[in-house]
Design an enzyme around this catalytic site. Structure first.
Site, PDB file in Angstrom:
ATOM      1  N   ASN A 119       1.397   5.194  32.972  1.00 38.17           N
ATOM      2  CA  ASN A 119       0.930   6.420  32.289  1.00 38.17           C
ATOM      3  C   ASN A 119      -0.403   6.971  32.786  1.00 38.17           C
ATOM      4  O   ASN A 119      -1.177   7.528  32.007  1.00 38.17           O
ATOM      5  CB  ASN A 119       0.810   6.200  30.766  1.00 38.17           C
ATOM      6  CG  ASN A 119       2.104   5.734  30.169  1.00 38.17           C
ATOM      7  OD1 ASN A 119       2.285   4.553  29.903  1.00 38.17           O
ATOM      8  ND2 ASN A 119       3.029   6.648  29.999  1.00 38.17           N
ATOM      9  N   LYS A 174      10.332  -0.390  35.926  1.00 39.56           N
ATOM     10  CA  LYS A 174       9.622   0.148  37.094  1.00 39.56           C
ATOM     11  C   LYS A 174       8.608  -0.870  37.628  1.00 39.56           C
ATOM     12  O   LYS A 174       8.538  -1.123  38.832  1.00 39.56           O
ATOM     13  CB  LYS A 174       8.901   1.453  36.733  1.00 39.56           C
ATOM     14  CG  LYS A 174       8.316   2.140  37.959  1.00 39.56           C
ATOM     15  CD  LYS A 174       7.382   3.258  37.613  1.00 39.56           C
ATOM     16  CE  LYS A 174       5.958   2.759  37.591  1.00 39.56           C
ATOM     17  NZ  LYS A 174       4.950   3.797  37.414  1.00 39.56           N
TER      18      LYS A 174
END
Ligand code: SF4
Length: 233
Positions: free
Chosen positions: A46, A134
């Site tokens: 993020n 991921k």
């Protein structure tokens, strides 16, 4: 079925050729220790690469080993990695991951994963706190050179528009589908090439379809709309 796989493989190779022509062949990162990739990727969640790279450099400068980081105070780690954002959460994730690896391995290191099947290694990493598909795929691809496709927001969006994954697929499944579809020796370059394309051309808002080399291969319904919009602006 065999024909479909063949078609996708050809399309992927063509996409990569076109991307390399426009952006140049992607430069490979200097290979990194798997533990470093894990820490770096947790920090990158993020946030931008610039912010997480800064936080990673601060950790490297302050701790002579990941053991030293594990022994240190979570609040202090959080202060050091502030540039990466969500620093309280990430500091806890780092300590949890290091502590669990130490418990399983008797030391902080992931070298044992190189002997496992890819799925076993993915499950091992995914079972650590804060490690999603991921992050796990990044550790295997960049830390071990295994053929696993990390799917970030750019890869998810661009490959969907190109019709390489289904429109309603979940991101988790996209990792499996793309890891299977992209030929093993092309995964690294394809990953970097698509990210570059997502940043520079196939942007989330207002994709630049009018100048896109992949226009003829793209399945995005609104590509003509964005091509015309680009001509007017
Ligand atoms: S044509 Fe548009 S939507 Fe399709 S890949 Fe290119 S920029 Fe993305």
């Amino acid at each position: 079925m065999a024909k479909l796989i063949m078609t996708d493989t050809k399309k992927i190779k063509k996409i990569l050729r076109l991307l390399n022509r426009v952006y140049g062949k992607p430069e490979r990162f200097k290979s990194e220790a798997p533990m470093d990739v894990l820490i770096r990727t947790i920090l990158s969640q993020n946030t931008s690469d610039t912010n997480s790279d800064k936080a990673f450099a601060v950790l490297k400068a302050n701790f002579k080993s990941w053991d030293a980081l594990l022994k240190s105070n979570t609040k202090m780690i959080s202060r050091l990695i502030r540039s990466a954002g969500l620093s309280n959460i990430k500091a806890k994730r780092l300590k949890d991951a290091l502590s669990e690896i130490r418990r399983r391995e008797g030391r902080i290191g992931l070298s044992r994963l190189k002997n496992f099947e890819i799925d076993v290694s993915l499950n091992y990493l995914r079972s650590l706190n804060g490690v999603g598909p991921k992050t796990a795929a990044c550790v295997l691809l960049f830390g071990f050179g295994m053929p696993v496709m990390p799917v970030d927001t750019h890869i998810f969006r661009v490959t969907k528009r190109l019709g390489l994954i289904e429109k309603d697929i979940k991101v988790e499944e996209a990792h499996n589908v793309l890891s299977r579809k992209v030929p093993a020796d092309l995964i690294y370059d394809f990953h970097l090439g698509i990210i570059e394309h997502g940043r520079r051309t196939c942007r989330a808002q207002n994709p630049r379809c009018g100048i896109c080399v992949l226009y003829g291969l793209c399945m995005f319904k609104k590509k003509e709309y964005y091509r015309k919009k680009g001509e007017k602006s």
